[in-house]
Design a protein around this motif. Structure first.
Motif, mmCIF file in Angstrom:
data_model
loop_
_atom_site.group_PDB
_atom_site.id
_atom_site.type_symbol
_atom_site.label_atom_id
_atom_site.label_comp_id
_atom_site.label_asym_id
_atom_site.label_seq_id
_atom_site.Cartn_x
_atom_site.Cartn_y
_atom_site.Cartn_z
ATOM 1 N N UNK A 2 -23.374 -49.914 -40.364
ATOM 2 C CA UNK A 2 -24.457 -49.224 -39.666
ATOM 3 C C UNK A 2 -25.625 -48.982 -40.617
ATOM 4 N N UNK A 3 -25.305 -48.695 -41.897
ATOM 5 C CA UNK A 3 -26.366 -48.461 -42.872
ATOM 6 C C UNK A 3 -27.248 -49.702 -43.008
ATOM 7 N N UNK A 4 -26.661 -50.903 -43.065
ATOM 8 C CA UNK A 4 -27.443 -52.132 -43.189
ATOM 9 C C UNK A 4 -28.317 -52.368 -41.962
ATOM 10 N N UNK A 5 -27.784 -52.050 -40.803
ATOM 11 C CA UNK A 5 -28.571 -52.181 -39.573
ATOM 12 C C UNK A 5 -29.759 -51.216 -39.596
ATOM 13 N N UNK A 6 -29.513 -49.985 -40.038
ATOM 14 C CA UNK A 6 -30.590 -48.999 -40.125
ATOM 15 C C UNK A 6 -31.640 -49.426 -41.152
ATOM 16 N N UNK A 33 -31.663 -41.148 -42.655
ATOM 17 C CA UNK A 33 -31.305 -40.511 -43.928
ATOM 18 C C UNK A 33 -32.516 -39.762 -44.472
ATOM 19 N N UNK A 34 -32.347 -39.121 -45.603
ATOM 20 C CA UNK A 34 -33.450 -38.381 -46.221
ATOM 21 C C UNK A 34 -34.385 -39.344 -46.950
ATOM 22 N N UNK A 35 -35.596 -38.878 -47.202
ATOM 23 C CA UNK A 35 -36.573 -39.677 -47.947
ATOM 24 C C UNK A 35 -36.029 -40.017 -49.323
ATOM 25 N N UNK A 36 -35.503 -39.020 -49.994
ATOM 26 C CA UNK A 36 -34.961 -39.216 -51.333
ATOM 27 C C UNK A 36 -33.861 -40.283 -51.328
ATOM 28 N N UNK A 37 -32.905 -40.172 -50.417
ATOM 29 C CA UNK A 37 -31.785 -41.112 -50.356
ATOM 30 C C UNK A 37 -32.282 -42.517 -50.003
ATOM 31 N N UNK A 38 -33.176 -42.614 -49.036
ATOM 32 C CA UNK A 38 -33.675 -43.925 -48.633
ATOM 33 C C UNK A 38 -34.382 -44.619 -49.792
ATOM 34 N N UNK A 39 -35.254 -43.898 -50.482
ATOM 35 C CA UNK A 39 -35.985 -44.513 -51.579
ATOM 36 C C UNK A 39 -35.053 -44.966 -52.702
ATOM 37 N N UNK A 40 -34.033 -44.181 -52.976
ATOM 38 C CA UNK A 40 -33.063 -44.572 -54.015
ATOM 39 C C UNK A 40 -32.278 -45.807 -53.598
ATOM 40 N N UNK A 41 -31.772 -45.812 -52.369
ATOM 41 C CA UNK A 41 -31.001 -46.964 -51.886
ATOM 42 C C UNK A 41 -31.888 -48.199 -51.780
#
Length: 109
Positions: A2-6, A33-41
């Protein structure tokens, strides 16, 4: 999975809005997800920051437009969010290694 789809949906949003102001809030809402988490991932997966990805994609689209249309460099610069030709020229050269006016006259075979 689901994360890859998102992530894919978030990138699709970015791609669909390269000519507009991209809302980081909308990107992370789509990615769930959060901005912080998205940018890191995003940085981990792509090897570059989200802002750098957006800048490079805009410069790539600008280069295509300069070569394929009769638009003036300043018009393309304004379309992709640059308010001064100097800033656009600097950004374009840092991504492509040539000035925008040179890209306009080059023909890709």
């Amino acid at each position: 999975m689901k994360w890859l789809e998102n992530l894919s949906n978030a990138i699709a949003y970015i791609e669909d809005n390269l000519e507009e102001e991209i809302s980081y809030d909308e990107v992370v809402r789509i990615a769930c997800c959060s901005t912080y988490y998205f940018q890191r991932i995003f940085s981990y997966v792509t090897g570059i920051s989200l802002s750098e990805y957006i800048r490079r994609r805009r410069m790539t689209q600008a280069a295509f437009e300069l070569q394929r249309t009769n638009q003036k460099v300043i018009d393309v610069a304004l379309k992709y969010g640059y308010s001064s030709p100097t800033a656009f020229n600097r950004a374009f050269q840092s991504v492509h290694g040539i000035a925008p006016f040179v890209a306009k006259i080059l023909v890709v075979n």
